[in-house]
Scaffold this motif. Structure first.
Motif, short mmCIF file in Angstrom:
data_model
loop_
_atom_site.label_atom_id
_atom_site.label_comp_id
_atom_site.label_asym_id
_atom_site.label_seq_id
_atom_site.Cartn_x
_atom_site.Cartn_y
_atom_site.Cartn_z
N GLY A 282 -49.64 -23.93 0.61
CA GLY A 282 -49.76 -23.80 2.05
C GLY A 282 -48.67 -22.93 2.66
N HIS A 283 -47.88 -22.30 1.81
CA HIS A 283 -46.79 -21.44 2.26
C HIS A 283 -47.36 -20.08 2.69
CE1 HIS A 283 -43.08 -19.05 2.06
NE2 HIS A 283 -42.39 -20.17 1.94
N ALA A 284 -46.69 -19.47 3.67
CA ALA A 284 -47.15 -18.16 4.15
C ALA A 284 -47.15 -17.12 3.02
CB ALA A 284 -46.25 -17.69 5.30
N GLU A 285 -46.17 -17.21 2.14
CA GLU A 285 -46.09 -16.29 1.00
C GLU A 285 -45.82 -17.09 -0.25
OE1 GLU A 285 -44.02 -12.32 1.76
OE2 GLU A 285 -43.02 -13.68 3.15
N PRO A 286 -46.85 -17.73 -0.79
CA PRO A 286 -46.60 -18.70 -1.87
C PRO A 286 -45.90 -18.10 -3.09
CG PRO A 286 -48.96 -18.28 -1.55
CD PRO A 286 -48.25 -17.65 -0.41
N PHE A 287 -46.16 -16.83 -3.38
CA PHE A 287 -45.58 -16.27 -4.59
C PHE A 287 -44.22 -15.63 -4.36
CE2 PHE A 287 -49.96 -16.93 -5.65
CZ PHE A 287 -49.84 -17.55 -6.89
N ALA A 288 -43.79 -15.62 -3.09
CA ALA A 288 -42.41 -15.20 -2.84
C ALA A 288 -41.44 -16.30 -3.26
CB ALA A 288 -42.22 -14.88 -1.36
N MET A 289 -41.93 -17.54 -3.29
CA MET A 289 -41.13 -18.67 -3.76
C MET A 289 -39.77 -18.72 -3.06
SD MET A 289 -42.44 -18.97 -7.69
CE MET A 289 -44.18 -19.45 -7.87
#
Lengths: 386, 386
Positions: free
Chosen positions: A247-254
């Motif tokens: 549910g993160h705006a940029e999930p793969f930015a971690m």
């Protein structure tokens, strides 16, 4: 586009595999209010996911097979069946988990208020989770029948079902929403016993948040993931508790902190169970295929089934479901002694229904695959047992 | 019973379907730390669930096909792979949801304490949910590297992974548990990058609660449901927040209040996604079939794969994973410029790995289907790109 003509009950029976009766033929399957029968398209979708996607594409399937986009893509498909414009609905997790998140997010929309007002006869998981949410948020849980609710300036959240899981009574969501909004409260609706069997107009009614089940009238398969809806007007401020990475705006930015995805995407939590998700994907073609009837027609056909059942019942059977069309959901409940025993006896006669304590038998009228004959056979077999 | 002999890497390759390389052959699939390849038995189990259970048995499948018992039955199977005696593990929901519930339940075991101590480099969902849990419970979130954690009398919960998701470093769980317990704190371990690739002895180590993922080294399929473990000594008092109806002592009594099921059953929440659950059921036969090697052997084979990869790498490649066997999980990470671009280039050459920001490539060594040749090919192709 779905058609507006009113279909015959059983209009899509060819598109389903029906459970077997003890004699080896198709059962009279009236348990679609609990677990819908299997659409052939659901099987096809699972097989494609297993053989063409997971097996051959592997981890690249998250992009190349569209898995990553599935919660919102399915959300929009389900949303279209409950009056939600695109971008407000997401599919994933169980109804219980979605409800927990929705109740806390709803409470946070009204920080100065102290009461969580919930249906006294709500489905057990809704009651149990309301208790847990009240404890975690410091709200006081108050319960009342949906038609007797009197939200006031202390009420943060009003939690109601669209249809009572026991009696099959359809509540007047429009009136409930109006009373809640007049008091400044937000409404969390549970559509589990409504979606796929009657039209719901979430956007039009002004419902704030909603959740619902996809394994009943949507035929998504055992434990198919639930959906959650949040009205667009709340998206900018929605503050959910289940801050999972998807549910993160940029999930793969971690990144270090959780930054919510824009819109309803922030209600995504963990990695969704893709095989179960894609079974639902196939199943939905029953409702949004090119020759699918629109929900008002499906609803009319379901009511016709209920009428046929009620007309064929002998006088004196204790029907607890309202007979008026406007107050009826998709199932009809009758009160009988030894409901469990009657349920088992009906199953032996090839009629599948379910029992709910202490004394109710529920007959679910899923119009896509239930015929008028099925409804009459069920009434006749029940009469023979009473 | 699993065998104690040490297997060759790739010992169960015949039992898997491997993703395709661009040339149409099998890929060198080193992404099992993200999504495991497909066991043929997983496909068989899904097909049986669709065709023999859902389609033909219908709603009676909850009893007659054993669906209702599946979360605990699978829990015990997974538990056996992480050193958990039966009755302490349940499967269902995503890792994120399980973790949320476990962290709050853990905090409630230490009501007088104020700190949630979590790995500073924990997987994003673990960090994001720790933040949410701290906010809901009033705890203060403090982060530190697992090997530098200093829990004290204020520490309620210590949350750590068994293996770092980026570097592949294996943490010393025994030491972490000992320090936590010496301070009176409870430990919540995330086994996502450990289960199925190395032995974990939850009971022996005295871990309090644990969660983990089943779609990585357990090959349960995309988004396969997670597991949660609670040590038996906590069962009587465990007070979870996700009080869904399936975790009730008598779910079908549908009583007014939530009465927790005895033991780990109270960690069940909503209706589990059965098709995804049963894919995992099939997949587990790789690990607990009659001719499956025990975890120490699987681990030795995975380490042998990592060694072959490391030995075949040219000098000067920046390996961030510890070389010592005792400090290594199932994957090896190397730091390269433009990790995403390198990852894509390797995929075009038939070597599937993944990239993690900002600059890591991860090579997963799932011993059941990865061979020594695969490991050497991956090193050679990486060298050709650098």
């Amino acid at each position: 586009m779905p058609s507006n003509s009113s279909p015959e009950p059983g209009f899509a029976r060819h598109a389903f595999v029906l459970p077997r009766a003890p004699d080896g033929g198709d059962a009279v399957y009236l348990a679609g209010n609990s677990l819908g029968a299997q659409p052939r398209a659901a099987r096809d979708a699972v097989l494609a996911a297993v053989d063409e996607q997971w097996a051959r594409v592997g981890v690249a399937g998250w992009e190349d097979s569209g898995w990553w986009a599935t919660p919102q893509r399915l959300g929009d498909r389900v949303g279209a069946l409950v009056g939600a414009a695109p971008g407000q609905t997401v599919v994933g997790d169980s109804t219980s988990v979605q409800l927990f998140g929705a109740l806390i997010a709803a409470a946070r929309l009204r920080p100065g208020r102290s009461v969580l007002l919930s249906d006294a006869g709500h489905f057990p998981t809704d009651r149990y989770l309301a208790t847990s949410v009240a404890r975690l948020t410091g709200l006081t849980l108050v319960t009342a029948s949906p038609d007797a609710m009197a939200p006031d300036a202390d009420t943060a959240v009003v939690a109601v079902p669209a249809v009572d899981f026991r009696t099959g009574e359809r509540w007047d969501l429009a009136a409930i929403v109006d009373r809640a909004h007049a008091a400044g409260a937000v409404v969390v609706a549970d559509l589990s016993h409504a979606v796929g069997v009657l039209p719901v107009d979430l956007d039009g009614l002004g419902v704030d948040l909603a959740v619902g089940c996809t394994y009943k009238y949507l035929n998504g398969g055992p434990g198919a993931p639930a959906f959650a809806y949040v009205a667009a007007r709340h998206h900018d401020v929605l503050d959910p508790p289940l801050t999972g990475w998807t549910g993160h705006a940029e999930p793969f930015a971690m990144t270090e902190a959780w930054t919510p995805a824009p819109g309803v995407g922030r209600l995504r939590v963990g990695t969704p169970p893709m095989l179960s998700m894609l079974a639902l994907d196939g199943a939905l073609s029953v409702f949004d295929g090119s020759d699918s009837p629109a929900l008002p027609g499906v609803h009319a056909a379901s009511l016709a089934l209920g009428d046929a059942f009620l007309e064929a019942l002998p006088a004196g059977v204790d029907v607890v479901t309202p007979r008026e069309h406007g107050r009826r959901g998709g199932h009809v409940a009758v009160r009988v002694p030894d409901a469990e025993g009657r349920c088992a006896a009906l199953a032996r006669r090839g009629v599948v229904v379910d029992a709910r304590p202490p004394d109710l038998l529920r007959f679910g009228f899923a119009a896509p695959y239930v015929t008028l004959d099925d409804a009459r056979v069920a009434a006749r077999e029940l009469a023979a047992l009473l």
